[in-house]
Design a protein around this motif. Sequence first.
Motif, mmCIF file in Angstrom:
data_model
loop_
_atom_site.group_PDB
_atom_site.id
_atom_site.type_symbol
_atom_site.label_atom_id
_atom_site.label_comp_id
_atom_site.label_asym_id
_atom_site.label_seq_id
_atom_site.Cartn_x
_atom_site.Cartn_y
_atom_site.Cartn_z
ATOM 1 N N ARG A 1 49.147 18.186 48.221
ATOM 2 C CA ARG A 1 49.382 19.617 48.442
ATOM 3 C C ARG A 1 48.343 20.489 47.748
ATOM 4 N NH1 ARG A 1 55.012 20.643 45.301
ATOM 5 N NH2 ARG A 1 55.325 18.447 45.814
ATOM 6 N N TYR A 2 47.899 20.075 46.556
ATOM 7 C CA TYR A 2 46.927 20.891 45.814
ATOM 8 C C TYR A 2 45.528 20.754 46.405
ATOM 9 C CZ TYR A 2 50.871 20.687 42.606
ATOM 10 O OH TYR A 2 52.130 20.749 42.064
ATOM 11 N N VAL A 3 45.224 19.567 46.928
ATOM 12 C CA VAL A 3 43.951 19.377 47.627
ATOM 13 C C VAL A 3 43.927 20.246 48.880
ATOM 14 C CG1 VAL A 3 42.473 17.715 48.822
ATOM 15 C CG2 VAL A 3 43.675 17.032 46.736
ATOM 16 N N LYS A 4 45.024 20.237 49.618
ATOM 17 C CA LYS A 4 45.111 21.046 50.836
ATOM 18 C C LYS A 4 44.970 22.529 50.511
ATOM 19 C CE LYS A 4 48.016 22.045 54.839
ATOM 20 N NZ LYS A 4 49.345 21.865 55.479
ATOM 21 N N GLN A 5 45.641 22.967 49.454
ATOM 22 C CA GLN A 5 45.546 24.383 49.068
ATOM 23 C C GLN A 5 44.113 24.762 48.722
ATOM 24 O OE1 GLN A 5 48.200 26.856 48.909
ATOM 25 N NE2 GLN A 5 46.272 27.985 48.969
ATOM 26 N N ALA A 6 43.430 23.882 47.982
ATOM 27 C CA ALA A 6 42.036 24.160 47.621
ATOM 28 C C ALA A 6 41.161 24.250 48.860
ATOM 29 C CB ALA A 6 41.517 23.081 46.675
ATOM 30 N N ALA A 7 41.352 23.317 49.801
ATOM 31 C CA ALA A 7 40.557 23.323 51.028
ATOM 32 C C ALA A 7 40.804 24.593 51.833
ATOM 33 C CB ALA A 7 40.890 22.084 51.858
ATOM 34 N N ILE B 1 32.905 19.015 47.615
ATOM 35 C CA ILE B 1 32.844 17.646 47.086
ATOM 36 C C ILE B 1 34.180 17.315 46.442
ATOM 37 C CG2 ILE B 1 31.611 16.076 45.557
ATOM 38 C CD1 ILE B 1 29.276 18.179 45.643
ATOM 39 N N ASN B 2 34.840 16.324 46.975
ATOM 40 C CA ASN B 2 36.152 15.949 46.465
ATOM 41 C C ASN B 2 36.008 14.929 45.339
ATOM 42 O OD1 ASN B 2 38.877 15.949 46.235
ATOM 43 N ND2 ASN B 2 39.270 14.673 48.017
ATOM 44 N N LYS B 3 36.407 15.329 44.129
ATOM 45 C CA LYS B 3 36.371 14.411 42.985
ATOM 46 C C LYS B 3 37.766 13.931 42.616
ATOM 47 C CE LYS B 3 32.960 14.642 40.034
ATOM 48 N NZ LYS B 3 32.450 13.234 40.006
ATOM 49 N N SER B 4 38.789 14.565 43.126
ATOM 50 C CA SER B 4 40.156 14.098 42.903
ATOM 51 C C SER B 4 40.333 12.705 43.488
ATOM 52 C CB SER B 4 41.158 15.050 43.559
ATOM 53 O OG SER B 4 41.087 16.344 43.011
ATOM 54 N N GLN C 1 38.814 12.877 53.096
ATOM 55 C CA GLN C 1 37.635 13.681 53.434
ATOM 56 C C GLN C 1 37.793 14.304 54.817
ATOM 57 O OE1 GLN C 1 35.257 12.682 55.894
ATOM 58 N NE2 GLN C 1 33.638 14.188 55.525
ATOM 59 N N GLU C 2 38.353 13.530 55.730
ATOM 60 C CA GLU C 2 38.576 14.039 57.086
ATOM 61 C C GLU C 2 39.654 15.122 57.089
ATOM 62 O OE1 GLU C 2 39.379 10.315 59.187
ATOM 63 O OE2 GLU C 2 37.891 9.469 57.799
ATOM 64 N N LEU C 3 40.696 14.925 56.279
ATOM 65 C CA LEU C 3 41.749 15.934 56.186
ATOM 66 C C LEU C 3 41.211 17.236 55.601
ATOM 67 C CD1 LEU C 3 44.709 13.764 54.837
ATOM 68 C CD2 LEU C 3 44.431 14.643 57.162
ATOM 69 N N ARG D 1 38.264 23.811 57.962
ATOM 70 C CA ARG D 1 37.859 24.368 59.264
ATOM 71 C C ARG D 1 38.944 25.285 59.837
ATOM 72 N NH1 ARG D 1 37.245 19.804 61.886
ATOM 73 N NH2 ARG D 1 39.432 19.850 62.540
ATOM 74 N N ASP D 2 40.201 24.850 59.757
ATOM 75 C CA ASP D 2 41.292 25.618 60.351
ATOM 76 C C ASP D 2 41.574 26.913 59.597
ATOM 77 O OD1 ASP D 2 41.504 23.579 62.158
ATOM 78 O OD2 ASP D 2 43.286 22.660 61.240
ATOM 79 N N ALA D 3 41.193 26.952 58.306
ATOM 80 C CA ALA D 3 41.464 28.143 57.496
ATOM 81 C C ALA D 3 40.354 29.184 57.591
ATOM 82 C CB ALA D 3 41.672 27.741 56.035
#
Length: 430
Positions: A97-103, A117-120, A127-129, A135-137
């Motif tokens: 959820r936090y990765v999604k929020q950041a993206a 760059i995803n370090k989590s 990476q695809e998600l 993109r959607d945001a």
Amino acid sequence: MNILVIGTGYVGTTTALVFAEIGWNVTGLDVDPQKIEHLRQGKLHFYEPGLEGLLKKHLGTKRIRFTTDKKEAIENNAIIFICVGTPSLPDGRADLRYVKQAAEDIGRHMNGDKLIINKSTVPVGTQELVTGWTRDARTVPYPFEVASNPEFLREGKALMDALQPDRIIIGTNSDNVAKRIGKLYESMQCPIIVTTPRTAEFTKYAANAFLATKISFINELARLSDRLGVNVKEVAYGIGLDNRIGPSFLQAGIGYGGSCFPKDVAALLNMAEHNDVELKLLKKVVHVNQRQHLYMLQKVREQIGNLAGKRIALLGLAFKPDTDDIREAPAIRMIQKLRNEKAYVQVYDPIAALPPELMDERVKFGSSPEETMKGADAAIICTEWPMFLKIDWVQVKDSMNAPNLFDGRNLLDAGQMKDIGFYYQGIGYS
């Protein structure tokens, strides 16, 4: 070069400070205003040797700043690291959820080309998600790339690991992105491996799962060593000299803990299950680890009998020395078990704090190791803090109700403790 680090927890703060140390200008972004204010004041919200000094240094050089302003931070930085937490869900999956929020925040505030760059530590395919979420945001179709760059930090040694890494792994399908990320690390003398995002994500899990396996392996051998009268420390030393095996993570004890191994092994098992693959070895690794503290408690019962009403001293709460991390710590499991068996527990740790929910009339926190063991029927070493080597064990023996010492980390010299007059038991070492 300007870098944004989203998330100022353990990984994010370490990442930000190391980039500042090697010369880049860094902004740390977090939604927690109290955490940001502490960092601005030069105070860490966790314990890690060397980091607070580095924080104060680069607040002074102005190569690092901290903010809660997402829009400004994202707009002002073309290179963005996602370093947010990925805790375990009840079924073992990593919570994204936090990765999604950041993206989504990046996409929403994007004002030009961004390299994300995803370090989590994230499941394979994240990476695809992240690409899709970003993109959607977007409100404007600015270009961006998403890469993987997993961290390999040991708690207690994070600064050394970050400044002198064994390797740097870059997951991307773009040669240009690989060069841009490689530029960030150009001052570091280590192999840089460029691979696909999925391989990079999987490598992180594979590394932690293998290290957890080494720990459970030596802990199983330690149980057999006890039966055979073999010193498992000497066995570990003997096999560790083989460069195909190596000495690291072959220290028998009461099990692993912390924020990485339990979470990452669970996530890997979950990924395997969802792909119809059974990782039998890793299931056993988890099983051994979850029961290892019980093995030590059984040793205590065999010596002093029923634990109800007995006073048990625990030395160490953190899952390892040089950290205040008690997540999944064997000592916490041990306290819970001792409470259930109606024992009285005295606990001491030089850094880690006892969670309020564990403190009651049966569980107290001591002011020193010596005070903690006074009047105890048994003492158990749960964390190998070096300070425990300096205890006046002769004085401690005379202050205990019974001189029973159980070394859950094989820290002390068995012969010396027995000469003092202790009944001493380690794990596969006595």
